[in-house]
Design a protein around this motif. Sequence first.
Motif, short mmCIF file in Angstrom:
data_model
loop_
_atom_site.label_atom_id
_atom_site.label_comp_id
_atom_site.label_asym_id
_atom_site.label_seq_id
_atom_site.Cartn_x
_atom_site.Cartn_y
_atom_site.Cartn_z
N ILE A 1 0.86 -1.18 0.00
CA ILE A 1 0.00 0.00 0.00
C ILE A 1 0.90 1.23 0.00
O ILE A 1 1.65 1.47 0.95
CB ILE A 1 -0.94 0.01 1.22
N ASP A 2 0.87 1.97 -1.10
CA ASP A 2 1.61 3.22 -1.31
C ASP A 2 3.12 2.99 -1.44
O ASP A 2 3.86 3.02 -0.47
CB ASP A 2 1.32 4.23 -0.21
N ALA A 3 3.53 2.76 -2.68
CA ALA A 3 4.96 2.55 -2.98
C ALA A 3 5.64 3.91 -3.07
O ALA A 3 5.60 4.59 -4.10
CB ALA A 3 5.11 1.78 -4.29
N ALA A 4 6.26 4.31 -1.97
CA ALA A 4 6.78 5.67 -1.83
C ALA A 4 8.31 5.68 -1.87
O ALA A 4 8.96 4.98 -1.08
CB ALA A 4 6.31 6.28 -0.51
N HIS A 5 8.87 6.46 -2.77
CA HIS A 5 10.25 6.93 -2.77
C HIS A 5 11.32 5.90 -3.14
O HIS A 5 12.24 6.25 -3.88
CB HIS A 5 10.63 7.55 -1.42
N ASP A 6 11.26 4.68 -2.63
CA ASP A 6 12.43 3.78 -2.70
C ASP A 6 11.97 2.37 -3.05
O ASP A 6 11.72 1.56 -2.16
CB ASP A 6 13.17 3.81 -1.36
N HIS A 7 11.88 2.07 -4.34
CA HIS A 7 11.35 0.76 -4.73
C HIS A 7 12.27 -0.38 -4.32
O HIS A 7 11.80 -1.48 -4.01
CB HIS A 7 11.10 0.72 -6.24
N GLU A 8 13.58 -0.14 -4.28
CA GLU A 8 14.51 -1.22 -3.90
C GLU A 8 14.34 -1.57 -2.42
O GLU A 8 14.38 -2.76 -2.06
CB GLU A 8 15.94 -0.80 -4.20
N ARG A 9 14.15 -0.59 -1.59
CA ARG A 9 13.94 -0.88 -0.16
C ARG A 9 12.64 -1.63 0.05
O ARG A 9 12.56 -2.55 0.87
CB ARG A 9 13.94 0.42 0.65
N ILE A 10 11.60 -1.24 -0.68
CA ILE A 10 10.33 -1.94 -0.56
C ILE A 10 10.48 -3.39 -1.02
O ILE A 10 9.97 -4.31 -0.37
CB ILE A 10 9.24 -1.22 -1.36
N ALA A 11 11.20 -3.59 -2.11
CA ALA A 11 11.42 -4.95 -2.60
C ALA A 11 12.19 -5.79 -1.58
O ALA A 11 11.88 -6.97 -1.38
CB ALA A 11 12.17 -4.92 -3.93
N ARG A 12 13.15 -5.18 -0.94
CA ARG A 12 13.89 -5.91 0.11
C ARG A 12 12.96 -6.25 1.27
O ARG A 12 13.06 -7.33 1.87
CB ARG A 12 15.08 -5.10 0.60
N GLY A 13 12.06 -5.35 1.61
CA GLY A 13 11.10 -5.61 2.68
C GLY A 13 10.16 -6.75 2.37
O GLY A 13 9.72 -7.47 3.26
N LEU A 14 9.86 -6.93 1.10
CA LEU A 14 9.00 -8.04 0.69
C LEU A 14 9.70 -9.38 0.81
O LEU A 14 9.07 -10.41 1.03
CB LEU A 14 8.54 -7.85 -0.76
N GLY A 15 11.02 -9.39 0.63
CA GLY A 15 11.76 -10.64 0.67
C GLY A 15 11.32 -11.57 -0.44
O GLY A 15 11.21 -11.17 -1.60
N ASP A 16 11.04 -12.81 -0.09
CA ASP A 16 10.66 -13.82 -1.08
C ASP A 16 9.16 -13.88 -1.35
O ASP A 16 8.71 -14.72 -2.14
CB ASP A 16 11.13 -15.21 -0.61
N ARG A 17 8.39 -13.04 -0.72
CA ARG A 17 6.94 -13.08 -0.92
C ARG A 17 6.57 -12.64 -2.33
O ARG A 17 7.21 -11.75 -2.91
CB ARG A 17 6.24 -12.17 0.08
#
Length: 205
Positions: A35-51
């Motif tokens: 919900i709300d992909a803000a500013h830093d797509h790489e950090r968000i992708a890391r937060g998702l991990g393998d999901r």
Amino acid sequence: MERLRTSGVFSLEGSEFDVENNVWIVGDADSAVVIDAAHDHERIARGLGDRELMAIVCTHGHSDHVNAAVALADLTDTPILLHPDDAELWHHVHPNREPDAPLLHGETLVAGGVELKVLHTPGHTPGGVCLYAPEIGTLFSGDTLFPGGPGATGQPFSDFPTIIASIRDHLVDLPPETVVHPGHGESTTVAEAAAHLEEWADRGF
């Protein structure tokens, strides 16, 4: 459910402001929505991990809530969802890319077994939405509702009476114990909002 905090710039009508955003990841160990992909797509992708990322949900079209959406979508091959009434704001940020599907009032998204009901709550922007997850007693309010009141309505495309009506018609009748997670800052509850709504309406902001 997890919160990431990302920092960047909010741009609108030629003005820029430094902001910190809440990015919410909702789902389970296998799949999730952002919900709300803000500013830093790489950090968000890391937060998702393998999901597996099922969707990128935009609560509204302001730049600080959508500026990482296209890069995250391209990285993860995931659809971007936005209410159609915010198309003009979206195109200020991403003029050459359309969202993949509309968010419509009353529809339900599923993220790792968590159901998210879409509530159209205009006022901060014409296409602002909140996402209500009754099973976990949570409302993701974007910039519609904060601990101190409604989202700002001093910008173009915004309207104070409309946001008050959205909160009154769609949010304050949710269960009082519902936790409200906004797009910036700390959380509140529906009970707190219900207790202060008329005070906010009278003060005019």
